[in-house]
Write a protein that holds these residues in place. Structure first.
Motif, short mmCIF file in Angstrom:
data_model
loop_
_atom_site.label_atom_id
_atom_site.label_comp_id
_atom_site.label_asym_id
_atom_site.label_seq_id
_atom_site.Cartn_x
_atom_site.Cartn_y
_atom_site.Cartn_z
N GLY A 180 -35.16 19.91 61.37
CA GLY A 180 -35.07 19.68 60.18
C GLY A 180 -34.13 20.07 59.09
O GLY A 180 -34.08 20.09 57.74
N ILE A 183 -31.66 17.13 57.57
CA ILE A 183 -32.59 16.56 56.40
C ILE A 183 -32.79 17.33 55.18
O ILE A 183 -33.20 16.80 53.95
N ALA A 184 -32.74 18.75 55.34
CA ALA A 184 -33.16 19.51 54.17
C ALA A 184 -31.74 19.81 53.55
O ALA A 184 -31.73 20.51 52.52
N TYR A 188 -28.54 15.37 51.48
CA TYR A 188 -29.07 14.35 52.01
C TYR A 188 -29.88 13.43 51.35
O TYR A 188 -30.73 13.82 50.46
N THR A 189 -29.76 12.43 51.61
CA THR A 189 -30.52 11.26 51.12
C THR A 189 -30.70 10.27 52.39
O THR A 189 -29.92 9.95 53.16
N ARG A 190 -31.95 9.51 52.45
CA ARG A 190 -32.04 8.36 53.62
C ARG A 190 -31.07 7.58 53.73
O ARG A 190 -30.39 7.35 54.72
N GLU A 221 -37.41 12.41 62.20
CA GLU A 221 -38.16 11.90 60.99
C GLU A 221 -37.33 12.58 59.83
O GLU A 221 -36.71 13.59 59.90
N ASP A 222 -37.80 12.00 58.69
CA ASP A 222 -37.41 12.83 57.11
C ASP A 222 -38.98 12.99 56.47
O ASP A 222 -39.99 12.78 56.92
N SER A 223 -38.66 13.09 55.21
CA SER A 223 -39.91 13.46 54.52
C SER A 223 -40.52 12.22 54.06
O SER A 223 -41.75 12.23 53.33
N SER A 228 -40.90 4.95 59.03
CA SER A 228 -40.29 6.26 59.47
C SER A 228 -38.70 6.08 59.61
O SER A 228 -38.15 5.02 59.49
N LEU A 229 -38.11 7.03 59.32
CA LEU A 229 -36.67 7.22 59.42
C LEU A 229 -36.04 6.59 60.83
O LEU A 229 -35.24 5.68 60.70
#
Length: 427
Positions: A180, A183-184, A188-190, A221-223, A228-229
């Protein structure tokens, strides 16, 4: 292999797999060390070994010339491996580990980094969307593609021994990051991450468009939970590749064992992609115990044979490509079974590449015919017949199914189609 008759002979080929993905790499490959080991290719020169996987870190291929302010590439190890494999009639899979970038990229002004906590491949690494690293990686792949192998007239991209080149993600390698931390990252952006993944993969596939390519594909995964990512990335990759006029892309995991990967677990995305893309699997570890095991056999290799892994690769994912560790290849107890599997995977490749053929010959007995093909003596085959290409019936010709069998006579107005099936080896 399928043959139809209706007063004349219609010949065409069908895949051995029930749901056939695009043709891809095939065979049992010996997994090489990331460091140069003298004589390593030679010791795996068995008839059941289709090729060798050369694994090279990016940092071993590129340095920086401070005088010219430009990168200096050294592809000697790749050159030598390609030519040695050519003399032995083998093929190469090339994997370049790009999660760790050369120091001159990592320390360049403006380079964006993250701290990967992975105990084996972690540390300070570039983020996948870092522009300095992406530019350097694109230059590396073009230089590698266009490099002429020493002593030949072939560019690496055209060398006949090179079968597959991985298409990894800068700063990450495969689609896999369970901590994690990435992605933190504040940047980061998707969308930024997905575009970086596609860009990294594209650099490799466009540099080697006529070779097979692959990306390690895992759950990530992300938020945002839906979609899903990982599903979003897979869907995007399947539109960018494996389309008419575009390079192909397969998917890979190094999790093959008695129990994995599971289509319901870590292999879930492989199960989704398998009908649309070729699948490559690498052993999680050797089935042959080593000194560190202290005689204790872990559950994931309880069978004590890599044949269990080959069975799983084929039955769960239709994967005709498997990388094994050297200990299993050198273990003579495995040789007979690996040889049968090698012939089976070759038969799969022949069918998918449309190289297998069935022919008919008048037997001269009561208007009957004989069905002819090149049979593999180490494999068991079955013969099937259908009148409508929907319902198939297994035939017992009353003689060995060995590449030359008698067929029952049919009238000139009737039609019949025949299929020869090669069965997966059994232990």
């Amino acid at each position: 292999m399928l043959l139809g008759i209706r007063a004349f002979w219609l010949l065409f080929i069908a895949s051995l797999a029930s749901a056939a993905p695009p043709p891809g790499p095939c065979g049992i490959f010996a997994l090489g060390d990331t460091r140069y080991v003298p004589g390593e290719i030679a010791k795996y020169d068995y008839d059941f070994v289709a090729g060798y996987t050369l694994r090279v870190p990016w940092i071993d291929l590129e340095t920086w010339d401070s005088g010219t302010q430009s990168p200096v590439y050294d592809f000697t190890r790749i050159d030598n491996a390609l030519e040695e494999l050519r003399t032995r009639g083998k093929r190469m899979t090339l994997e370049i580990f790009i999660s760790q970038v050369p120091d001159h990229v990592l320390t360049r002004a403006g380079t964006v980094t993250w701290n990967n906590p992975n105990p084996n491949f972690g540390g300070t690494q570039v983020v996948p969307w870092d522009s300095n690293a992406l530019t350097a990686y694109a230059a590396l792949m073009q230089a590698l593609s266009n490099h002429v192998v020493a002593g030949t007239s072939w560019r690496i991209a055209d060398h006949p021994v090179l079968q597959s080149v991985d298409a990894p993600i800068v700063g990450l390698q495969g689609l896999r990051e369970v901590s994690g931390v990435l992605i933190a990252h504040p940047a980061y952006t998707r969308n930024l991450f997905i575009e970086a993944v596609v860009q990294s993969v594209r650099f490799s596939r466009e540099a080697f468009p006529n070779k097979y390519g692959f990306l390690a594909l895992f759950l990530m995964e992300d938020s945002v939970s839906s979609p899903s990512l990982d599903d979003t990335i897979l869907a995007r990759l399947l539109t960018e590749f494996n389309q008419p006029g575009k390079p192909t892309l397969g998917f890979f995991q190094e999790t093959l064992s008695d129990t994995g990967p599971s289509p319901a677990g870590v292999g879930a995305l492989l199960a989704v992609s398998a009908p649309q893309a070729y699948t490559l699997l690498q052993a999680l570890r050797p089935w042959t115990l080593n000194a560190r095991d202290n005689g204790v056999r872990p559950a994931e290799i309880a069978s004590a044979t890599p044949l269990a892994g080959l069975e799983r690769a084929w039955t769960q994912f239709g994967a005709p490509y498997v990388e094994l560790y050297g200990a299993d290849i050198l273990n003579t107890a495995n040789h007979a079974g690996l040889r049968r599997w090698s012939r089976f995977l070759r038969a799969v490749d022949d069918a998918r590449q449309m190289r297998s053929t069935l022919t008919m010959q008048n037997s001269g007995v009561g208007g009957g015919f004989r069905l002819l093909w090149t049979a593999e003596p180490l494999l068991t085959q079955r013969l099937w017949r259908t009148d409508d290409l929907v319902t198939w019936t297994q035939l017992d010709p009353g003689e060995p199914i060995d590449g030359d069998v008698a067929l029952p006579a049919i009238s000139a107005s009737a039609r019949a189609f025949y299929r020869v099936e090669s069965l997966m080896p059994t232990r």
